[in-house]
Design an enzyme around this catalytic site. Structure first.
Site, PDB file in Angstrom:
ATOM      1  CE  LYS A  83      -4.319  -1.840   2.153  1.00  0.00           C
ATOM      2  NZ  LYS A  83      -5.366  -1.527   0.755  1.00  0.00           N
TER       3      LYS A  83
ATOM      4  NE  ARG B 272     -10.994  -8.535  -4.585  1.00  0.00           N
ATOM      5  CZ  ARG B 272     -11.204  -7.401  -5.245  1.00  0.00           C
ATOM      6  NH1 ARG B 272     -11.450  -7.861  -6.670  1.00  0.00           N
ATOM      7  NH2 ARG B 272     -11.318  -6.413  -5.002  1.00  0.00           N
TER       8      ARG B 272
HETATM    9  N1  BES Z   1      -8.669  -3.491   2.781  1.00  0.00           N
HETATM   10  C1  BES Z   1      -8.714  -3.034   1.609  1.00  0.00           C
HETATM   11  C2  BES Z   1      -9.930  -2.156   1.358  1.00  0.00           C
HETATM   12  C3  BES Z   1     -10.167  -0.915   2.131  1.00  0.00           C
HETATM   13  C4  BES Z   1      -9.843   0.112   2.087  1.00  0.00           C
HETATM   14  C5  BES Z   1     -10.704  -1.154   3.428  1.00  0.00           C
HETATM   15  C6  BES Z   1      -9.789   1.309   2.655  1.00  0.00           C
HETATM   16  C7  BES Z   1     -10.847  -0.041   4.314  1.00  0.00           C
HETATM   17  C8  BES Z   1     -10.329   1.037   4.018  1.00  0.00           C
HETATM   18  C9  BES Z   1      -8.470  -4.226   0.387  1.00  0.00           C
HETATM   19  O1  BES Z   1      -8.112  -5.271   0.821  1.00  0.00           O
HETATM   20  C10 BES Z   1      -7.829  -3.581  -0.606  1.00  0.00           C
HETATM   21  O2  BES Z   1      -6.877  -3.126  -0.560  1.00  0.00           O
HETATM   22  N2  BES Z   1      -8.512  -3.368  -1.833  1.00  0.00           N
HETATM   23  C11 BES Z   1      -7.807  -2.740  -2.877  1.00  0.00           C
HETATM   24  C12 BES Z   1      -8.357  -3.447  -4.041  1.00  0.00           C
HETATM   25  C13 BES Z   1      -7.464  -3.094  -5.446  1.00  0.00           C
HETATM   26  C14 BES Z   1      -5.967  -3.693  -5.302  1.00  0.00           C
HETATM   27  C15 BES Z   1      -8.381  -3.711  -6.532  1.00  0.00           C
HETATM   28  C16 BES Z   1      -8.549  -1.247  -2.878  1.00  0.00           C
HETATM   29  O3  BES Z   1      -9.841  -1.078  -2.964  1.00  0.00           O
HETATM   30  O4  BES Z   1      -7.742  -0.434  -3.518  1.00  0.00           O
HETATM   31 ZN    ZN Z   2      -5.838  -5.339   0.403  1.00  0.00          ZN
END
Ligand code: BES
Ligand code: ZN
Ligand code: ZN
Length: 531
Positions: free
Chosen positions: A292, A367
């Site tokens: 991230k 997922r």
């Molecule tokens: N845990 C995150 C989603 C999330 C974001 C939860 C902000 C709470 C607050 C999830 O695992 C994630 O990182 N999703 C990515 C998916 C992308 C790589 C397609 C996202 O939403 O950016």
């Molecule tokens: Zn994630």
């Protein structure tokens, strides 16, 4: 030449970098302090009168109070020191022109707001003394009390407990209002409070406190001594042997190896309905190798919010007891981390269902862990599967932080759950999953890929991805021996925004919200009593 390095290494004792067993620590959750609901509050308690415009104008000196700026408006508060009382306004005017179904007088917000505005540092007892007719019903009073107690909840492990705050503060209800609440209502308030508090404790705890090594013991502590509860767990080795690669791949680079837990609440009488709750349990989401970026990792301790929501829901239901409904809660707990064993983009995972998934992005990990948890849920042959997950940032982009996105494969169930969110005034928004987007998840070398090659509607494509693990017609693991493939009624709740607050608002302070527990408990209780 300097050779200190070589001489030094000779004396270094080589040990295993990490002893996983030593990580299986027995951790207690954060200490909490909150007001508790009591039957008896003495006259010294701060007396609270909720007033609308009409009841306000019946007060003798209301004109003088008006001059001070108090008009009994929603969330307005005035302290009357001479009578040791507080007037709290409830007069609500909806001047907005939007069709916001949730924009109305909200008892939970009234309670929370009352707590936040009271001069409480030395207050030991608060008594609700008066309610206008509109709020004189058990549900409103219940949510005022719950809002108040939840707003008063402090997690004190890492803070210096303020010396002048009372040790055991209580909130009570005056005699006439007490008639609104039966013994059962009081039990409901207490059970919901325990459930919501547990959800919030789990989310607000640090990733050192809540992780795949500590969670089993924390779950045992949550349901201790409840004869209707049984707890099962599968460790990393068992999950690997089972072929649950959706879970094992994501979690294998952490010192805390994955674990899957299943908690079952049996009803008092014959089982007539079966509900399986599934919660995303990523105890920390660093993003993995697709790490991230700056600022996005902070708060990712909340990525087990789905699991915590289901834990709190089951806790409340276990306290209340159910008559004919068996409820399961299944969660895979993993930490999405990085070391030499980290899973990678290009990996192809064979999920427990037999469907293969190419990893395109290691940050779409939730997922992947949910594939196997949902397969196990389907193998329970339930009437309903509900999952909750902090699944996508896209959900927040689309709906703001305030809404849970609600998707599913059964129109009737979608509407039913939505109506419970609405009656509890917890914001949820139905989101359609257009079939036309399904092909975007088809893999080139595998059945599926974990994200499509476009960015829009990420919460929708995530929901579509999950739907492949509800319909057993897609399953192709011969070990599962499914004779008559079923498709189960399923709702997916994306709680990425709603379960955790990054900034104070009028319902919650920064941190976990406990959002969803009241609505889910309300829905399951309605199933239990209607069918
Ligand atoms: N845990 C995150 C989603 C999330 C974001 C939860 C902000 C709470 C607050 C999830 O695992 C994630 O990182 N999703 C990515 C998916 C992308 C790589 C397609 C996202 O939403 O950016
Ligand atoms: Zn994630
Ligand atoms: Zn995540």
């Amino acid at each position: 030449m300097f050779d200190g390095f070589y001489t030094h290494t000779k004396s270094v004792q080589r040990t295993n970098k990490f002893d996983i067993k030593a990580c299986k620590r027995n951790i207690k959750l954060m200490k909490i302090r909150q007001f508790s609901l009591t039957g008896a509050v003495n006259d010294l308690a701060l007396q609270i009168k909720f007033v609308d415009r009409e009841s306000f104008q019946r007060i003798n000196n209301y004109k003088a109070l008006e001059k001070l700026g108090f008009e009994a408006k929603y969330k307005q508060l005035i302290l009357l020191p001479e009578s040791n009382s507080v007037l709290a306004g409830v007069e609500f005017s909806d001047k907005t022109k939007t069709a916001d179904r949730y924009h109305k007088l909200n008892p939970y917000v009234l309670g929370a707001n009352l707590y936040r505005q009271l001069p409480l540092s030395k207050t030991v007892a608060v008594q609700i003394n008066e309610l206008p007719g509109l709020l004189q019903n058990e549900n409103s009073l219940r949510n005022i009390i719950l809002g108040f107690i939840q707003a008063s909840t402090q997690f004190t492990t890492f803070t210096k407990a303020s010396e002048d705050s009372p040790a055991n503060p209580v909130i009570g209800i005056s005699m006439p209002l007490k008639r609104l609440l039966s013994g059962e209502d009081l039990k409901l308030i207490d059970s919901l409070n325990k459930g919501i508090t547990r959800t919030r404790q789990l989310i607000d705890a640090t990733p050192e406190e809540v992780n795949p090594s500590t969670i089993e013991k924390l779950i045992q502590d949550t349901f201790v001594e409840n004869p209707n509860i049984t707890i099962h767990a599968k460790n990393y080795e068992e999950l690997s042997n089972l072929g649950a690669q959706g879970i094992t791949y994501v979690g294998r680079a952490s010192i805390h190896k994955p674990i899957l837990t299943q908690v079952i609440l049996k009803p008092k009488s014959e089982v007539k309905k079966k509900v399986v709750l599934v919660g995303k349990g990523v105890t920390y989401d660093s993003g993995g190798l697709d790490i991230k970026p700056d600022g996005h990792m902070k708060t990712m301790k909340c990525d087990m919010g789905g699991a915590a929501t289901m834990c709190g829901t089951l806790k409340a239901l276990a306290e209340l007891g159910l008559e004919h409904t068996e409820v399961h809660w299944i969660s895979a707990f993993v930490e999405n981390m990085i070391d030499g064993s980290a899973y990678k983009p290009d990996d192809i995972i064979t999920t427990l269902s037999g469907q293969t998934v190419e990893v395109v992005n290691t940050d779409a990990e939730g997922r992947l862990t949910l594939t196997d948890a949902l397969t196990l849920a389907s193998l329970e042959n339930p009437d309903y599967i509900i999952d909750a997950a902090t699944l996508t940032g896209a959900c927040i982009f689309a709906l703001t932080e305030h809404y849970t996105a609600l998707m599913g494969n059964d129109e009737e169930l979608n509407q039913e759950l939505q109506s419970h969110f609405e009656s509890e005034q917890e914001r949820s928004q139905y989101v359609a999953m257009p079939e036309i987007l399904r092909t975007s998840l088809a893999g080139d070398l595998s059945d599926l890929k974990n994200i499509p090659d476009f960015k829009f509607g990420g919460h929708v494509t995530a929901g579509l991805f999950l739907s492949h693990f509800i319909n057993q017609k897609n399953f192709r693991n011969p070990g599962l021996e499914i004779n008559q493939p079923q498709e189960y009624s399923w709702v997916h709740l994306d709680i990425a925004g709603s379960s955790y607050n990054k900034r104070n608002n009028d319902i919650d302070a920064v941190g976990s919200t406990g959002h969803g527990v009241r609505s889910l408990v309300s829905w399951i209780r309605s199933i239990d009593s209607n069918r």
